[in-house]
Structure formats: structure tokens, C-alpha cells
Scaffold this motif. Structure first.
Motif, PDB file in Angstrom:
ATOM      1  N   THR A   1       4.573  -4.765  -1.440  1.00 50.95           N
ATOM      2  CA  THR A   1       4.832  -5.777  -0.413  1.00 50.95           C
ATOM      3  C   THR A   1       3.775  -5.797   0.688  1.00 50.95           C
ATOM      4  N   LEU A   2       2.828  -4.855   0.656  1.00 51.02           N
ATOM      5  CA  LEU A   2       1.724  -4.899   1.614  1.00 51.02           C
ATOM      6  C   LEU A   2       0.571  -5.735   1.069  1.00 51.02           C
ATOM      7  N   THR A   3       0.254  -5.565  -0.209  1.00 53.74           N
ATOM      8  CA  THR A   3      -0.844  -6.319  -0.817  1.00 53.74           C
ATOM      9  C   THR A   3      -0.363  -7.572  -1.535  1.00 53.74           C
ATOM     10  N   MET A   4       0.944  -7.664  -1.791  1.00 51.68           N
ATOM     11  CA  MET A   4       1.551  -8.759  -2.543  1.00 51.68           C
ATOM     12  C   MET A   4       0.983  -8.872  -3.960  1.00 51.68           C
ATOM     13  N   GLN A   5       0.685  -7.723  -4.547  1.00 54.96           N
ATOM     14  CA  GLN A   5       0.170  -7.667  -5.907  1.00 54.96           C
ATOM     15  C   GLN A   5       1.152  -6.940  -6.820  1.00 54.96           C
ATOM     16  N   VAL A   6       1.226  -7.386  -8.085  1.00 61.13           N
ATOM     17  CA  VAL A   6       2.002  -6.660  -9.090  1.00 61.13           C
ATOM     18  C   VAL A   6       1.218  -5.411  -9.463  1.00 61.13           C
ATOM     19  N   VAL A   7       1.818  -4.243  -9.265  1.00 58.23           N
ATOM     20  CA  VAL A   7       1.104  -2.990  -9.501  1.00 58.23           C
ATOM     21  C   VAL A   7       1.578  -2.275 -10.759  1.00 58.23           C
ATOM     22  N   ASP A   8       2.713  -2.706 -11.330  1.00 53.74           N
ATOM     23  CA  ASP A   8       3.206  -2.058 -12.543  1.00 53.74           C
ATOM     24  C   ASP A   8       4.301  -2.921 -13.147  1.00 53.74           C
ATOM     25  N   THR A   9       4.596  -2.702 -14.417  1.00 55.98           N
ATOM     26  CA  THR A   9       5.719  -3.364 -15.076  1.00 55.98           C
ATOM     27  C   THR A   9       6.457  -2.341 -15.928  1.00 55.98           C
ATOM     28  N   CYS A  10       7.738  -2.592 -16.149  1.00 51.38           N
ATOM     29  CA  CYS A  10       8.562  -1.725 -16.990  1.00 51.38           C
ATOM     30  C   CYS A  10       9.367  -2.606 -17.942  1.00 51.38           C
ATOM     31  N   THR A  11       9.158  -2.431 -19.230  1.00 53.27           N
ATOM     32  CA  THR A  11       9.891  -3.191 -20.241  1.00 53.27           C
ATOM     33  C   THR A  11      11.352  -2.751 -20.264  1.00 53.27           C
ATOM     34  N   VAL A  12      12.252  -3.746 -20.319  1.00 52.52           N
ATOM     35  CA  VAL A  12      13.690  -3.443 -20.343  1.00 52.52           C
ATOM     36  C   VAL A  12      14.322  -4.143 -21.550  1.00 52.52           C
ATOM     37  N   GLY A  13      15.481  -4.765 -21.376  1.00 48.96           N
ATOM     38  CA  GLY A  13      16.144  -5.460 -22.474  1.00 48.96           C
ATOM     39  C   GLY A  13      15.705  -6.908 -22.552  1.00 48.96           C
TER      40      GLY A  13
END
Length: 382
Positions: free
Chosen positions: A161-173
Motif C-alpha cells: 500500500t506504499l508503492t501500490m504495486q503487486v508484490v506477490d501472488t498466492c494460488t488458491v481455489g
């Protein structure tokens, strides 16, 4: 129309030659007495019809008693296509207002005091947003907006929320929906809605330290909503299959990550918790009957007992065509219910006293759905 207002409209229209801006409209709905307690007002996100690019933002001010429709356009005359296509979630975190715009594939970030555009975060088919510490977590269907028996697994995007960048993802269902955070665990309701009739039936549990899925909890098909009570229990809704399997409500104990309770007679389209009360409405659709069964319940989350099957006590529910959103002012216990009507024309917002009697109502934008209360209020348009 006054010359001053004509000039203002001309100036706004001049900012986007091919996309004239419709100015906001205001309605006096209640006495200007600041009766919201520490809550100064609330924003309401209207979803708009899919494919019409008509998501809009309204605001209610407790100090003035005025409800104002469509504030985003005139406060952001330089933003092309305005809020976008289908507003799916709305939350305030810190000094920012976050609107999840599902079919436009982004999260719109605004200043919570001015509703001015700050940035957009690109996330495909994004659905809901939650926060902890420095990060926002956004559920994503990952693929295109379409029914597909081979639709891919969804994921949760971790946003700084400081850079407003996606830094990681986690696969779910498959087709993940609402989320809640308990301690260092993120719970994600997986629907599998694009893979009908082969729905998902799990809640994914993500360890926030590693940002990895550590387990799946088997619950029921076509999961959607989640609410966390103050006893560490997670209330989860299942939409069923709209044919033979009805909508139901389930409870997960976050200490054991096991389902402890099943409410077979508590259909659930959306819910919100305030104190020990869980407010639940349902518009349970049936394809065989081609009709909705509508209910408005309150559950005591401490005792896990249904208190009432209709929290609207003055008959106003007969005027609500399609309940579509619910919120409760944590300071006053006023209950807010939105009405999508026929889905293609402006809807309505109803405000009820804690005893279930109507306090006021107002016309909103198309498909009113998501409310975010603010302790700071909205600054006047400069």
C-alpha cells in the motif's frame, strides 16, 4: 439552471470532449443533526450493469443529512471512463478509499477525504479486498469473465500500500471470493462459479508470513461471503446450486480450522457483523420456480441462535424488490439495506432504526451494493 451551474457543467464537459460528465445530484434525506455518532458519513459504490461501464460512487453526510449521487465523475474530470465496469467491493484503509472494479480488472485508489483519483492497481477479474499492516490482499478469478468448465485456479494478490504495486501472488481455489484475516492467517472463500456445475467447496488458508496456501477447509459448494466475529469464528455463506442444493450458512473455528456449525435454515446472500449480532439477508434464487425467496435475519454469534427471521419490523420489506447490500453503522446500529430493483435503472437505499423501523430512503445509482463508513467525512468539492 443558474448561469454559474451552466458554466460548471460546460467546464466539466470540456475536460472530456467525447464523454460529457453528469454532475452530482443531492437530496435532503434527514435532519442535519450529525446523528451518526463518530461516523461522519459513508460512501456507497453502485455496481452498474455488467458491460455498461456505469459503476458510480455516492456519499451520505451525517452533518448535513444530504445524500449526493455520482460524486466521482465531477471530482475526477480527467479520468477517462470514470470508475469503470462493475464495482464489486469498497473499503477504506488509512487515508485511502479502495474500489474493486471487477470487469475493468483494476482496483481504483482514491483519497478518502476528497474522493480524488490517486492510482489504479491492475488485477484481472478482481473481486474483494482486505488489509493488514502494510499490505492489501485482493482476490482474483485470474481468467476472463466467462463461464468455462476449464477455468483456471484463482489467486490472491498481495499489494504494497506504499508503492501500490503487486508484490506477490498466492494460488488458491477456483474463483475466490471474500476473505477475512485472523492473526497471521488469511481465509479465502472459493466458489468455482465459472465451473458450474462442478463448483469448488473449499476455504483456502494462507500463511501471511510465507504467503503460501497451507491448507484447504472443506465446507460446501459455491462459497461466497465471510464475516469474522469477536470470538474467532468465521461465518461463511454457500450459494448452493440454485436447483436442489439450497443456500446455507456455516461456521469455521479459526483455532482449529474446522467447520463447527451448519445452519441449514439460514440462507445467505450477504451478511455483516456488529457486536454480537450477525445481520443476514438472502435473495435465494431458484431456477425451477424462477423466483427469489427473500429473508432478513439476525443471528446472535455468541449463542449461535437465530434471533429473528425479519429484522425489518414495519412492513417496508414489501417495497424492496431485490435486496443487494447491507451495512450497519457501528456507532448508531442503524441498518442500511440497498435495493437493486430491476437492475437496469437507479436503485434505492433504505435506512432503518435499530428497532427495524424505516428512518429514510433515497434513490441511488444503478445496482447499489457496497458501503464504507468514514470517520473523517468528505471534503467539499473545490
Amino acid at each position: 439552471m443558474s448561469l454559474l451551474l451552466l458554466a460548471a457543467v460546460s467546464l466539466l464537459a470540456a475536460c472530456r470532449k467525447e464523454e460529457p460528465i453528469i454532475p452530482s445530484t443531492s437530496t435532503d434525506v434527514t435532519a442535519p443533526d450529525g446523528s451518526g455518532g463518530v461516523i461522519r458519513g459513508f460512501f456507497l459504490l453502485n455496481e452498474g450493469n455488467m458491460g455498461s461501464n456505469k459503476a458510480t460512487l455516492d456519499y451520505f453526510d451525517y452533518a448535513t443529512g444530504v445524500y449526493t449521487k455520482n460524486i466521482y465523475a465531477e471530482r475526477n474530470p480527467g479520468v477517462v471512463k470514470e470508475l469503470g465496469d462493475v464495482g464489486n467491493d469498497l473499503q477504506i484503509y488509512g487515508r485511502k478509499l479502495y474500489a474493486v472494479i471487477n470487469c475493468s480488472h483494476f482496483v481504483e485508489v482514491m483519497d478518502a477525504r476528497t474522493a480524488r483519483h490517486i492510482t489504479q492497481i491492475s488485477i484481472p477479474n478482481c473481486r474483494y479486498i482486505v488489509f493488514k499492516g502494510r499490505y492489501a490482499y485482493v482476490s482474483s478469478y485470474a481468467g476472463p469473465v466467462q463461464i468455462d468448465p476449464n477455468a483456471r485456479l484463482g489467486y490472491v494478490a498481495k499489494v504494497d500500500t506504499l508503492t501500490m504495486q503487486v508484490v506477490d501472488t498466492c494460488t488458491v481455489g477456483y474463483q475466490p471470493e471474500e476473505m477475512v484475516i485472523v492473526g497471521k492467517k488469511l481465509y479465502v472463500a472459493n466458489s468455482g462459479g465459472y465451473r458450474v456445475p462442478n463448483y469448488d467447496r473449499t476455504v483456502s488458508v494462507i500463511d501471511l508470513d510465507t504467503f503460501k496456501e497451507v491448507r484447504k477447509i472443506d465446507v460446501a459448494i459455491n462459497l461466497h461471503r465471510q464475516e469474522l466475529d469477536r470470538y474467532g469464528r468465521i461465518w461463511v455463506s454457500s450459494r448452493g446450486d440454485y436447483y436442489d442444493v439450497p443456500s446455507r450458512t456455516y461456521v469455521i473455528d479459526s483455532r482449529t480450522d474446522e467447520v463447527t456449525d451448519t445452519f441449514n435454515l439460514l440462507p445467505n446472500s450477504e451478511m455483516t457483523v456488529c457486536g454480537d449480532s450477525l445481520y443476514v439477508y438472502s435473495t435465494e434464487w431458484s431456477y425451477p420456480t424462477q423466483s427469489n425467496t427473500i429473508s432478513y435475519a439476525i443471528v446472535n454469534v455468541r449463542t449461535k441462535k437465530v434471533v429473528t427471521r425479519n429484522f425489518i419490523t414495519d412492513g417496508t420489506e414489501q417495497r424492496i424488490a431485490v435486496p443487494y447490500g447491507i451495512a450497519v453503522n457501528p456507532a448508531t446500529r442503524e441498518i442500511f439495506v440497498t435495493d437493486a430493483g430491476n437492475y437496469v435503472t437507479p436503485g434505492k437505499l433504505y435506512c432503518f432504526n435499530p428497532d427495524g423501523t424505516k428512518k429514510w430512503e433515497v434513490v441511488t445509482g444503478d445496482i447499489p451494493a457496497h458501503i464504507a463508513f468514514t470517520y473523517n467525512g468528505l471534503a467539499p468539492l473545490q
